[in-house]
Design a protein around this motif. Sequence first.
Motif, short mmCIF file in Angstrom:
data_model
loop_
_atom_site.label_atom_id
_atom_site.label_comp_id
_atom_site.label_asym_id
_atom_site.label_seq_id
_atom_site.Cartn_x
_atom_site.Cartn_y
_atom_site.Cartn_z
N UNK A 1 9.90 3.01 5.51
CA UNK A 1 9.73 2.87 4.38
C UNK A 1 8.88 4.18 3.73
N UNK A 2 8.20 4.70 4.47
CA UNK A 2 7.34 5.82 4.40
C UNK A 2 8.15 7.00 4.05
N UNK A 3 9.10 7.22 4.90
CA UNK A 3 10.34 8.19 4.91
C UNK A 3 11.10 8.11 3.50
N UNK A 4 11.57 7.16 3.12
CA UNK A 4 12.48 6.56 2.14
C UNK A 4 11.56 6.88 0.82
N UNK A 5 10.39 6.52 0.80
CA UNK A 5 9.52 6.75 -0.53
C UNK A 5 9.29 8.39 -0.30
N UNK A 6 9.38 8.98 0.66
CA UNK A 6 9.04 10.49 0.80
C UNK A 6 7.49 10.97 0.59
N UNK A 7 6.78 9.86 1.21
CA UNK A 7 5.36 9.95 1.36
C UNK A 7 5.03 10.01 2.86
N UNK B 1 3.70 10.39 -7.15
CA UNK B 1 4.23 10.97 -8.50
C UNK B 1 3.44 11.19 -9.70
N UNK B 2 2.05 10.50 -9.54
CA UNK B 2 1.13 11.10 -10.55
C UNK B 2 0.30 12.34 -10.25
N UNK B 3 0.76 12.89 -9.35
CA UNK B 3 0.12 14.23 -8.57
C UNK B 3 -1.37 14.06 -8.26
N UNK B 4 -1.57 12.76 -7.69
CA UNK B 4 -2.69 12.64 -7.03
C UNK B 4 -2.69 12.94 -5.44
N UNK B 5 -3.77 13.90 -5.28
CA UNK B 5 -3.72 14.45 -3.47
C UNK B 5 -4.58 13.46 -2.87
N UNK B 6 -3.99 12.69 -2.01
CA UNK B 6 -4.69 11.75 -1.17
C UNK B 6 -4.08 11.71 0.25
N UNK B 7 -4.85 11.18 1.09
CA UNK B 7 -4.63 10.77 2.64
C UNK B 7 -4.42 9.17 2.63
N UNK C 1 0.79 -1.23 -0.04
CA UNK C 1 0.14 0.13 0.04
C UNK C 1 0.93 1.44 -0.02
N UNK C 2 1.90 1.30 0.84
CA UNK C 2 2.85 2.52 0.65
C UNK C 2 3.58 2.54 -0.66
#
Length: 380
Positions: free
Chosen positions: A246-252, A224-230, A215-216
């Motif tokens: 992982x969340x930090x490494x993926x910059x999310x 990266x596709x510019x979808x704004x989501x929580x 999911x992450x």
Amino acid sequence: MPKPVPLLYVIDCLEFIAGTEKHLYNLLKELDKTRFKPFVIAFHGSDELKENIEKMGVSVRILNMDKIYSLRSLRLLFYLRRVIKKEKIKIMQTFHTNPDIYGTFLAKVSTVPIVISSRRDMGFNRNWRHILCYKFMNNFVDKVICVSEAVKKLIMREEGIPENKIKIIYNGINPDEFSNSVNVDDEKKKLGLTDSVPTIGMLANFGPIKGHRYLLESAALLKRKNYRLNFILVGKGSLENELRKQSKDLRIEDIVYFVGHRIDAQKMLMVMDILVVPSLSEGFSNTIVEALYMKKPTIATNVGGNPEIIYHNRTGILIPPKSPEYIAQAIINLLNNRNFAKKLGENGRKLVEDNFIFKNKVKETEQLYETLLTEKRVSL
């Protein structure tokens, strides 16, 4: 009026109300106490859940059995045998591997008339030793309750259990738990979410089998596709630090919210616009049943019991496991086709209302107890 039948539930863990613990908690709450007198023994657990169960008038003993293979554990098993004898237990029902094996052995040596084994997963933690033990212990089990057709097929294949020894009783929901209205905007504010942005959620403890990492990865693809989501992850567990990294490494990390374990799971589901269940293995998901009842569009992996409630493109969307690209595409499809998403929710609600109401599952369970008592001519 005849005396209620002494009934013992043996479970590995009573930590918090989720999964199997939640099933047992609800079963104890709904069980007809004029017909059955339940007792609970847990190998380990928390005082909080123990006290909540005891408020129902049910006796609970937690053994704090940290290691199965130890002298202390042997003494505890003898203690359990004394409990069985003292309370004159007529039915024992076990949950999870250690209770299935050791509980069945104790039931045999304590001459418990009826033994029922509950199988609620696809055996992802089992090895060949477990299977050998099961094959032997199954000789002393009167009935095996499976939570799905998938689990039934698995144990028939691996353990050679005859079909007539198996009963499928699905999970169910209690509609009364969903009767309270929730102000979604307020709940989003409490969680720090942007209320104008769609919220994608997952409700599962942080273990490798639940597939959080995929999911992450899908969240990163969508960003990266510019979808704004929580994205909200509800639960706790051994992989939390790894998933945060992982969340930090993926910059999310700015769009992913770790909200911890919550007892108000229904409230968390209300906050979600879409539920994702990316499990690598699943016996039958309580969370999916709850989400469908709440008309939440649901994306789930095509594993275990999931396709027995998620009918692809009718009550939800099925995807292959370990597939962040499929998760991302399914989310896009639901966001871009609100009518389709709404129809999935409506179909899911009807399916649950027709087939997965918990009170009906309790009746099925009680009827099974009564049938076995009659067949084995058990006297109280």
